[in-house]
Scaffold this motif. Structure first.
Motif, short mmCIF file in Angstrom:
data_model
loop_
_atom_site.label_atom_id
_atom_site.label_comp_id
_atom_site.label_asym_id
_atom_site.label_seq_id
_atom_site.Cartn_x
_atom_site.Cartn_y
_atom_site.Cartn_z
N ILE A 1 119.22 29.82 -19.13
CA ILE A 1 120.66 30.02 -18.94
C ILE A 1 120.93 31.27 -18.12
CG2 ILE A 1 122.86 30.42 -20.11
CD1 ILE A 1 121.79 28.80 -22.46
N GLU A 2 120.18 32.32 -18.37
CA GLU A 2 120.34 33.57 -17.62
C GLU A 2 120.16 33.33 -16.12
OE1 GLU A 2 120.70 37.86 -17.13
OE2 GLU A 2 121.28 36.44 -18.69
N GLY A 3 119.12 32.61 -15.76
CA GLY A 3 118.89 32.32 -14.35
C GLY A 3 119.97 31.45 -13.75
N GLN A 4 120.49 30.51 -14.52
CA GLN A 4 121.57 29.64 -14.03
C GLN A 4 122.84 30.43 -13.80
OE1 GLN A 4 121.51 26.78 -17.19
NE2 GLN A 4 119.59 25.85 -16.52
N LEU A 5 123.16 31.35 -14.69
CA LEU A 5 124.32 32.22 -14.50
C LEU A 5 124.16 33.08 -13.26
CD1 LEU A 5 125.01 33.45 -18.16
CD2 LEU A 5 126.34 31.79 -16.88
N LEU A 6 122.97 33.67 -13.10
CA LEU A 6 122.75 34.61 -12.00
C LEU A 6 122.79 33.92 -10.65
CD1 LEU A 6 122.24 37.58 -11.45
CD2 LEU A 6 119.79 37.16 -11.66
N LEU A 7 122.09 32.78 -10.52
CA LEU A 7 122.11 32.07 -9.24
C LEU A 7 123.50 31.49 -8.97
CD1 LEU A 7 120.37 31.36 -6.85
CD2 LEU A 7 119.75 29.22 -7.98
N GLY A 8 124.21 31.09 -10.02
CA GLY A 8 125.58 30.63 -9.84
C GLY A 8 126.48 31.73 -9.31
N ALA A 9 126.33 32.95 -9.83
CA ALA A 9 127.12 34.08 -9.35
C ALA A 9 126.81 34.39 -7.89
CB ALA A 9 126.86 35.30 -10.22
N GLU B 1 121.26 41.70 -10.75
CA GLU B 1 121.17 41.56 -12.20
C GLU B 1 122.52 41.77 -12.89
OE1 GLU B 1 117.89 43.71 -13.92
OE2 GLU B 1 116.75 43.63 -12.05
N MET B 2 123.59 41.27 -12.26
CA MET B 2 124.93 41.52 -12.78
C MET B 2 125.21 40.75 -14.07
SD MET B 2 127.27 39.44 -10.00
CE MET B 2 128.72 40.30 -10.57
N THR B 3 124.42 39.74 -14.39
CA THR B 3 124.64 39.00 -15.65
C THR B 3 124.18 39.80 -16.86
OG1 THR B 3 122.54 37.87 -15.27
CG2 THR B 3 124.53 36.74 -14.57
N ALA B 4 123.30 40.76 -16.67
CA ALA B 4 122.94 41.74 -17.71
C ALA B 4 122.51 41.10 -19.03
CB ALA B 4 124.10 42.70 -17.95
N GLY B 5 121.76 40.02 -18.97
CA GLY B 5 121.23 39.41 -20.19
C GLY B 5 122.19 38.56 -20.97
N LEU B 6 123.37 38.25 -20.40
CA LEU B 6 124.34 37.44 -21.13
C LEU B 6 123.85 36.02 -21.39
CD1 LEU B 6 127.77 38.51 -19.60
CD2 LEU B 6 126.73 39.22 -21.74
N GLY B 7 122.91 35.56 -20.55
CA GLY B 7 122.36 34.23 -20.78
C GLY B 7 121.65 34.11 -22.12
N PHE B 8 121.01 35.19 -22.54
CA PHE B 8 120.31 35.17 -23.83
C PHE B 8 121.31 35.23 -24.99
CE2 PHE B 8 117.26 36.93 -20.77
CZ PHE B 8 116.23 36.02 -20.93
N ILE B 9 122.44 35.93 -24.79
CA ILE B 9 123.48 35.93 -25.81
C ILE B 9 124.10 34.54 -25.91
CG2 ILE B 9 125.70 36.90 -26.47
CD1 ILE B 9 124.88 39.53 -25.43
N ALA B 10 124.25 33.87 -24.76
CA ALA B 10 124.75 32.49 -24.79
C ALA B 10 123.80 31.59 -25.56
CB ALA B 10 124.93 31.98 -23.36
N LEU B 11 122.50 31.81 -25.40
CA LEU B 11 121.52 31.03 -26.16
C LEU B 11 121.65 31.31 -27.65
CD1 LEU B 11 119.13 29.07 -25.92
CD2 LEU B 11 117.62 31.06 -25.71
#
Length: 428
Positions: free
Chosen positions: A160-168, A344-354
């Protein structure tokens, strides 16, 4: 809770008995939070008056500010938390699972007690606090929905983190090139699908461990976007990293409802899309043939295969759909929140989403509510810093992650993932 157990009688008859077990996880968690708040209020007492602003801006009814004495109110609320803790303990002792409403009410009262203590002599703007919580939760909600769909189909979506980052990144690039935020939004969805496509290919076709693939993809996307940022966006910042952003759309009448009006009905297109996506996924997952197929390949792929469902194909396309939804969350960073992409602007939010997926028990609405909780904790950290709360700044930075750990480890209770989650399916 109870679980079945077999008992063999002297005459050879097999009976199904019940072994009753007490589960103290929730009451222990409630007790820990109550004690921590009591110790905090005792060791760092605060006097004065705490004021809460209910109405902000133009509303149908102008509600006055609410002021309460800080010290007495804090201790009254702690006493109420103790009563709820004892109630949950009694339920557990009586072999009952503590009611969900106890945990919900406890959480609301605990947050309010902490706000009363923190805002001694200060002002808490409730509408602004909730508005910021919803805004910060948007990427988490989309990421959590992507995680729910992927894992309901039987694929662990650690990427999810990678999907958020590449989406941004994709949203910033395409919106800057075209001057159209909707083109950037579509680009974000494509970026999320690309990451999900790689995850699905390795996890489903080549049977590589899904968690390992997800972690590797996160590292790969972080490195790739960092490289492209330095090589492509920085030298051409005015052309390629100045995305056209979504503007706020105010819904007449509804936006003037006190408290919830500015929070829910004075938002951008992506936030309204989030509301619709949560409702659509929740309805489709439980009310449509698509949802039945997704849940069947995640729970019992062999049974799904016997009735003619192509398990691996269903998993592949739903993981791709999950990536598209997570990509929308990435678009929020560059098309609403921040005016440009950064490393790295997502700052690990993908793991919080998980974590929200797990805390929400793989249910779309519960996962969205869990994401809102984590967004609220992040915005609360910002508010407490402004209020000058006598808590070390290092702890304030830890607050969203502490809430995440407490929620998953302490309040989630006994949870069970989809039976085939993370398990590759080999036909025959």
């Amino acid at each position: 809770m109870s679980s079945p157990a077999h008992a063999l009688e002297a005459d050879g008859t097999l009976h199904l008995d019940t072994v009753r077990r007490r589960r103290f996880k929730v009451p222990i968690s409630l007790a820990i939070v109550t004690v921590l708040l009591a110790v905090l209020f005792l060791t760092v007492p605060r006097d004065g008056t705490s004021t809460f602003r209910i109405s902000e801006g133009v509303t149908f009814v102008a509600l006055p500010d609410v002021s309460v004495p800080t010290g007495p109110t804090s201790w009254i609320l702690v006493a109420f938390l103790a009563v709820l803790t004892l109630w949950a303990l009694w339920d557990a002792w009586s072999y009952r699972t503590p009611a969900l409403w106890i945990t919900i009410v406890f959480g609301i009262v605990a947050v309010f007690a902490f706000l009363v203590w923190s805002s001694a002599g200060g002002l808490v703007p409730m509408a602004s606090l909730l508005f910021g919580a919803v805004s910060l939760s948007v990427p988490l909600v989309f990421g959590a929905l992507g995680g729910v769909i992927g894992e309901r189909a039987g694929v662990v979506n650690v990427a999810i983190e990678g999907q958020l980052l590449l989406g941004a990144f994709s949203a910033a690039l395409l919106s800057s090139m075209t001057g159209n935020p909707f083109v950037g939004l579509i680009g974000a969805m494509v970026g999320g699908v690309l990451v999900a496509f790689v995850l699905a290919a390795f996890a489903i076709k080549y049977l590589v461990d899904q968690v390992i693939v997800g972690v590797v993809l996160n590292v790969l996307v972080t490195g790739l976007t960092g490289f492209l940022y330095g090589a492509l966006l920085v030298p051409n910042e005015e052309v390629l990293n100045r995305p056209e952003r979504f503007t706020t759309v105010k819904i007449p009448l509804l936006s003037e409802i006190p408290i919830i009006g500015p929070v829910l009905f004075n938002q951008t297109f992506i936030v309204y899309l989030m509301f619709l996506t949560v409702a659509a996924v929740a309805w489709a997952l439980y009310r449509t043939r698509w949802g039945l197929r997704v849940r069947s390949v995640g729970e019992h792929p062999q049974a799904a295969d016997t009735v003619g469902i192509n398990v691996n194909s269903t998993r592949f396309w739903n993981v791709s759909l999950a990536g598209a939804i997570a990509g929308i969350g990435g678009a929020y960073f560059t098309l609403v929140s921040v005016p440009q992409f950064s490393k790295e602007m997502t700052a690990g939010l993908g793991f919080i989403a998980l974590a929200a997926v797990i805390f929400g028990r793989w249910d779309p609405i519960r996962a969205a509510l869990a994401a809102l909780l984590f967004g609220f904790a992040t915005n609360l950290q910002n508010l407490l810093t402004v209020l000058g709360t006598p808590i070390p700044s290092e702890f304030m930075l830890m607050l969203p992650y502490v809430v995440t750990v407490l929620a998953v480890a302490g309040f989630a209770g006994h949870i069970r993932a989809p039976a085939a989650d993370g398990k590759p399916y080999i036909k025959g």
